[in-house]
Motif scaffolding. Structure first.
Motif, PDB file in Angstrom:
ATOM      1  N   VAL A 192      -3.639  -0.040  -1.396  1.00 33.01           N
ATOM      2  CA  VAL A 192      -3.683   1.031  -1.093  1.00 33.01           C
ATOM      3  C   VAL A 192      -3.823   1.660   0.730  1.00 33.01           C
ATOM      4  O   VAL A 192      -4.176   2.095   1.591  1.00 33.01           O
ATOM      5  CB  VAL A 192      -4.636   2.344  -1.873  1.00 33.01           C
ATOM      6  CG1 VAL A 192      -4.046   2.758  -2.845  1.00 33.01           C
ATOM      7  CG2 VAL A 192      -6.304   1.817  -2.190  1.00 33.01           C
ATOM      8  N   GLY A 193      -4.765  -0.213   0.936  1.00 31.37           N
ATOM      9  CA  GLY A 193      -4.932  -0.385   2.137  1.00 31.37           C
ATOM     10  C   GLY A 193      -6.370  -0.168   2.757  1.00 31.37           C
ATOM     11  O   GLY A 193      -6.908  -0.257   4.086  1.00 31.37           O
ATOM     12  N   TRP A 194      -7.579  -0.445   1.718  1.00 37.88           N
ATOM     13  CA  TRP A 194      -8.714  -0.092   1.957  1.00 37.88           C
ATOM     14  C   TRP A 194      -9.637  -1.747   1.565  1.00 37.88           C
ATOM     15  O   TRP A 194      -9.736  -2.101   1.115  1.00 37.88           O
ATOM     16  CB  TRP A 194      -9.517   0.797   1.105  1.00 37.88           C
ATOM     17  CG  TRP A 194      -9.715   2.148   0.589  1.00 37.88           C
ATOM     18  CD1 TRP A 194      -8.733   2.669   1.756  1.00 37.88           C
ATOM     19  CD2 TRP A 194      -9.629   2.853   0.172  1.00 37.88           C
ATOM     20  NE1 TRP A 194      -7.971   3.869   1.474  1.00 37.88           N
ATOM     21  CE2 TRP A 194      -9.373   4.159   0.230  1.00 37.88           C
ATOM     22  CE3 TRP A 194     -10.463   3.290  -1.029  1.00 37.88           C
ATOM     23  CZ2 TRP A 194      -9.650   5.549  -0.585  1.00 37.88           C
ATOM     24  CZ3 TRP A 194     -11.021   4.043  -1.605  1.00 37.88           C
ATOM     25  CH2 TRP A 194     -10.343   5.370  -1.180  1.00 37.88           C
ATOM     26  N   LEU A 195      -9.393  -2.325   3.089  1.00 38.10           N
ATOM     27  CA  LEU A 195      -9.063  -3.702   3.072  1.00 38.10           C
ATOM     28  C   LEU A 195     -10.725  -4.403   3.431  1.00 38.10           C
ATOM     29  O   LEU A 195     -10.833  -5.546   2.691  1.00 38.10           O
ATOM     30  CB  LEU A 195      -7.940  -4.639   4.359  1.00 38.10           C
ATOM     31  CG  LEU A 195      -7.084  -3.939   4.077  1.00 38.10           C
ATOM     32  CD1 LEU A 195      -6.093  -4.940   5.327  1.00 38.10           C
ATOM     33  CD2 LEU A 195      -6.553  -4.656   3.240  1.00 38.10           C
ATOM     34  N   ALA A 196     -11.668  -3.473   3.553  1.00 36.04           N
ATOM     35  CA  ALA A 196     -12.829  -3.453   3.915  1.00 36.04           C
ATOM     36  C   ALA A 196     -13.570  -3.414   2.829  1.00 36.04           C
ATOM     37  O   ALA A 196     -14.633  -4.242   2.473  1.00 36.04           O
ATOM     38  CB  ALA A 196     -13.828  -2.525   4.850  1.00 36.04           C
TER      39      ALA A 196
END
Length: 421
Positions: free
Chosen positions: A386-390
């Motif tokens: 979903v793009g929450w890479l950190a």
């Protein structure tokens, strides 16, 4: 022409024993170190290649997390069964079975292409998508190693065991660039080249089977019978609970997912990722060798805690790094510290239980680790998807710091048999 003595089987074994085994260690431990090296090399390239392999098969990012989770759940179940069976079967027989399963695993992954068959194989097999050893081999080898030495020699032996695993995993990670090299020369397609590496994994399993066959007969257990947990039950249960927190945190960022993070965040190629994990493995291996002398100075428990916390800080900082070079530097700094707790943790567990409880203690501390680690990769796969890479990096670092502080508080008064805790 007569071969020099060092080139003969007996000469090579003597040389390896002199290099790898600390003084006061039974020579049979060399077989376990050799087997650990072969397995570590395979774990090194599989962890890097697995995401690329699944993506090349047309499977999504979530599949990487699902396969990793299923693998770790299967390892947990296998470890439970080992804890039950260790009182009924010889350790060598169980190790031979595990090596045969490793061969079957490589052949199955090389020949399958659909998600559901791969999930089934992942559950019953020996693949290891993480940077450490979480397989059914672990409690069997740990119990056997603990019988081979005592006191400081035991800690040194576990350090060598971890060193061999770390160095071989580093070489294996570097070998993950071979499929790109093969494909670049048009010898085979990238997918076919990766399949070849699974065949190599299968061959290594067979070689390990041959190595385990040469393990010396286990010493008579009349004086130290193998048994379930008895007087050390409370200590082992508390350790298992805390280790599960550490394992869940580590499961959020197994090497396969860290590879995926580097690909998504910075566009790193599989070959470049393999080179990174090679150097990370070299640093981890060197730090594990330093763990033994450090533990003699400050104790096993302090070595576990005060080398782990700075590594978690580096991981959290890497999550917010604006450039690839800074992120890799922080991750390498983390690698130089994060694995110093591995040999000391193993030696600590073996030294706070009675000799007869060691196989059960190794199993029961490994099972919660595998179960906790199994839940995490799918969660990380979703977060990355979903793009929450950190998020996986931050959560991993924060949970590990909490684990270290809790471990120090709970066991600061417990002494190991080799000296201070």
């Amino acid at each position: 022409m007569r071969m020099p003595r060092w080139a003969t089987e007996g000469g090579l074994r003597s040389w390896l024993s002199a290099v790898l085994l600390p003084q006061g260690v039974a020579p049979g431990a060399l077989n376990l170190l050799v087997a650990r090296g072969l397995r570590g090399m395979c774990d090194g390239f599989i962890a890097v290649l697995l995401p690329g392999y699944l993506l090349a098969l047309g499977l999504g990012q979530l599949a990487v997390g699902l396969i990793s989770t299923t693998t770790l759940f299967g390892s947990a179940l296998a470890t439970i069964l080992v804890g039950i069976a260790v009182n009924r079967f010889a350790q060598r027989s169980l190790l031979l079975f595990a090596a045969a399963l490793m061969t079957a695993t490589g052949l199955a992954f090389a020949g399958l292409s659909s998600l559901w068959p791969l999930l089934v194989v992942a559950f019953i097999e020996t693949l290891n998508p993480s940077s450490g050893d979480v397989s059914l081999f672990l409690p069997l080898e740990h119990a056997r190693l603990a019988e081979s030495a005592t006191g400081a020699a035991r800690t040194a032996l576990f350090a060598r065991y971890s060193l061999v695993g770390g160095l071989s995993a580093a070489v294996g990670a570097l070998a993950a660039g071979l499929p790109d090299l093969i494909a670049a020369r048009s010898v085979a397609s990238p997918l076919a080249a990766i399949r070849v590496m699974f065949i190599v994994y299968a061959v290594a399993g067979f070689v390990n089977w041959l190595v385990y066959r040469r393990l010396p007969a286990r010493p008579s257990s009349k004086d130290t019978p193998r048994m379930p947990l008895g007087p050390s039950r409370g200590i082992v249960l508390r350790l298992a609970l805390l280790f599960s927190v550490d394992a869940f945190a580590g499961g959020l960022l197994v090497n396969s997912l860290l590879t995926l993070w580097l690909i998504r965040r910075f566009g790193l190629s599989l070959g470049a990722a393999g080179q990174f994990f090679f150097w990370a493995g070299i640093l981890s291996a060197g730090s594990q060798l330093a763990a033994a002398p450090l533990s003699r100075r400050i104790g096993l428990l302090n070595t576990m805690v005060f080398t782990h916390i700075p590594s978690s800080v580096c991981l959290i900082a890497a999550a917010f790094s604006p450039s690839l070079s800074l992120a890799l530097a922080l991750l390498l700094a983390r690698s130089a510290l994060s694995q110093m707790d591995v040999p000391t943790r193993s030696a600590y567990v073996m030294s706070v239980v009675t000799p007869g409880e060691r196989p059960a203690a190794a199993s029961f501390t490994a099972v919660p680790r595998s179960l906790a680690a199994a839940v995490a990769p799918t969660l990380s796969g979703v977060l990355l998807g979903v793009g929450w890479l950190a998020a996986p990096l931050v959560a991993c670092g924060a949970l590990k710091i909490a684990y270290d502080l809790s471990l120090l508080y709970a066991f600061r008064q417990v002494r190991a048999d080799g000296g201070s805790s």
